[in-house]
Design an enzyme around this catalytic site. Structure first.
Site, short mmCIF file in Angstrom:
data_model
loop_
_atom_site.label_atom_id
_atom_site.label_comp_id
_atom_site.label_asym_id
_atom_site.label_seq_id
_atom_site.Cartn_x
_atom_site.Cartn_y
_atom_site.Cartn_z
N ASP A 153 9.26 2.91 1.24
CA ASP A 153 8.08 3.59 1.76
C ASP A 153 8.04 3.34 3.26
O ASP A 153 7.63 2.29 3.72
CB ASP A 153 6.83 3.02 1.08
N PHE A 166 0.87 -1.18 0.00
CA PHE A 166 0.00 0.00 0.00
C PHE A 166 0.90 1.23 0.00
O PHE A 166 1.72 1.40 0.89
CB PHE A 166 -0.93 0.02 1.22
N LYS A 170 2.84 10.12 8.28
CA LYS A 170 2.16 9.70 9.50
C LYS A 170 2.75 10.32 10.77
O LYS A 170 2.42 11.44 11.12
CB LYS A 170 2.12 8.17 9.57
#
Length: 406
Positions: A225, A140, A254
Site C-alpha cells: 500500500d 491504515f 493521494k
C-alpha cells in the site's frame, strides 16, 4: 441567491455528516506552498492535503493539463477507453515493475481492488481455501469495510457489524510474528512500506526481505500500500525502490493526481490474467480529466530534479525538528523518509498532537498528526527552502505556546 448560501465554519456543523473535525479556518486559495483562508490570512502548508498536493497548490503543469482536457473530453465510462488513461498506464508501467494497471478514484478503492485480486488469484490458481490475509497492527488501508478490516486499528473498524473473515494482524517489523501465522492458506501479506496513520514508521529492510521470502515460500502475494508513500514522497518514485524488494501488487493514490482524485492498482501480467471482463469495475475510474492531470504530475515528479531535491528538503526539516527537540524537549524521536516525516511527542506531551496542530494554525502553518502522539509533515515535494525556513520559524512559535500552556 448567493447571499442565501453564504457560508462559514459553523455551516459545517449544520450540513456535513459529523465524521470530521476540521480546522476553524476555511482555505479558499492556494499557490505553491502558501494558502489563504476566507479571512485573508496566509498559511504555509506543511500538510500537503495529507501527502496529496505533491507539487503544491495550482502547479502550472497540472492546471494546464486540466484546462486542456476539460475542453476536450470529461467522461466516457468504462464502456470505452481514452487516450489519457492509456498514456498514464503506459508511463506507470515503464517506471515500475508492473505490466498492468487499474485506475480507480481513491486509496480505499485501489486497496479494495488489490485485496480482491489477491484472493481471487489465490483461489483461481491454487485453492478455494487459500484466503488468509496477513496485515499489521496500526496499519491504515482505507474506509471500505474490507479495507478498514485489513487495517489494524479497531477504532476505525468496530461498530459496523460482522467484518470480512480470515484477516490476521501481527506487529509491524516483527518477522517472527509473521512466521508464526504464515502457512499455505495465506493468499497475501499486506503492508505499508511506511506506516502513515500508524505513526510514520518505516519498514525495516531485513524484515521486508524476510517477508518477501516467506511469501515466495508459501506462494502468497506481497501487496504494498503506497497510497501515501508513493509518487516521490520518499525520494524515489515508490518506496519499494529503496529496498530491492519488489511487490506483486502495489497501490497508489493521494499524490498521483496532485490533488485531483485518482488512484491506481499495479500488478504483473501473471496476476492480472485471472481477471475477466466484469470481475471488477468502476464508473469514474480512469476518467480523462483525472488521467490527464496525473500524467502531468508523473512527468514532473519522476525527474532527477524533483527526486534529488527531496533528500535536501528532508535534511532541512530534520535539522529544524532536532533543534526544537533539544531546545524545548517536545520530541523523543524524528523518523520517516523523504518528505513524509514524523516527530513523536515526548512523555510530557503525550496525547497533545492536536494541541500542536491548533497552535500551528494560529501562527500560520498547516501541519498534521499521525495518531495522538506524532506530528506529521507531508509538504509539497517542491516546497521552496525559504518556505521551510519561514514555516519552521512559525512552528517554533506554536511549540512555545504549547510548552507555556503545559
Amino acid at each position: 441567491m448567493t447571499e442565501k448560501y453564504a457560508v462559514n465554519r459553523s455551516t459545517f456543523d449544520q450540513v456535513i455528516l459529523p465524521v470530521y473535525a476540521p480546522a476553524q479556518f476555511i482555505p479558499v486559495k492556494g499557490r505553491g506552498s502558501r494558502v489563504w483562508d476566507s479571512e485573508g490570512k496566509e498559511y504555509i502548508d506543511f500538510s500537503g492535503g495529507i501527502a496529496v498536493t505533491a507539487l503544491g497548490h495550482c502547479h502550472p503543469a497540472l492546471v494546464a493539463a486540466l484546462q486542456q482536457q476539460s475542453e476536450t473530453l470529461w467522461h466516457t465510462s468504462n464502456v470505452f477507453t481514452t487516450e489519457p488513461a492509456l498514456r498514464l498506464a503506459s508511463k506507470l508501467i515503464d517506471a515500475t515493475f508492473a505490466d498492468r494497471v487499474l485506475f480507480v478514484n481513491s486509496g480505499s478503492e485501489a486497496n479494495e481492488a488489490a485485496f480482491k485480486l489477491a484472493r481471487h488469484y489465490a483461489i483461481t490458481r491454487h485453492s478455494p481455501y487459500k484466503t488468509k490475509i496477513i496485515a499489521f497492527y496500526n496499519a491504515f488501508h482505507g474506509r471500505t469495510l474490507f479495507t478498514v478490516s485489513v487495517g489494524g486499528q479497531a477504532k476505525y473498524s468496530d461498530g459496523f457489524g460482522p467484518k470480512p473473515a480470515d484477516i490476521v494482524h501481527v506487529p509491524y517489523n516483527d518477522l517472527a510474528a509473521v512466521k508464526a501465522v504464515m502457512d499455505d492458506s495465506t493468499c497475501a501479506v499486506v503492508m505499508e512500506p511506511i506506516q502513515g496513520e500508524g505513526g510514520i514508521t518505516p519498514v525495516d529492510a531485513e524484515f521486508l526481505q524476510g517477508v518477501r521470502a516467506l511469501c515466495d515460500q508459501h506462494q502468497a502475494l506481497l501487496v504494498f500500500d503506497e497510497v501515501q508513500s508513493g509518487m516521490g514522497r520518499t525520494g524515489k518514485l515508490f518506496a519499494y525502490m529503496h529496498y530491492g524488494v519488489t511487490p506483486d501488487i502495489l497501490t497508489t493514490a493521494k499524490a498521483l493526481g496532485g490533488g485531483f482524485p485518482i488512484s491506481a492498482m499495479l500488478t504483473t501480467e501473471e496476476i492480472a490474467s485471472v481477471m475477466q471482463v466484469g470481475t471488477h469495475g468502476t464508473t469514474y475510474g480512469g476518467n480523462p480529466l483525472a488521467c490527464a492531470v496525473a500524467e502531468a504530475a508523473l512527468e514532473v515528479i519522476n525527474t532527477p530534479q524533483v527526486l534529488d531535491g527531496i533528500t535536501q528538503r528532508h535534511a532541512l526539516y530534520v535539522a529544524k525538528l532536532q533543534q526544537l527537540a533539544e531546545k524545548y524537549g517536545v520530541f523523543s524521536d524524528i523518523r520517516g523518509m523523504g518528505l513524509l516525516i514524523g516527530a513523536e511527542l515526548s512523555a510530557a506531551y503525550q496525547n497533545k498532537a492536536r494541541d500542536f496542530l491548533a497552535a500551528a494554525a494560529a501562527h500560520g502553518v498547516m501541519i498534521l498528526n499521525a495518531g495522538p502522539n506524532v506530528i506529521r509533515f507531508a509538504p509539497s515535494l517542491v516546497i521552496e527552502p525559504q518556505d521551510i525556513e519561514e514555516g519552521m520559524a512559525r512552528f517554533e512559535r506554536a511549540v512555545q505556546d504549547v510548552v507555556n500552556a503545559a
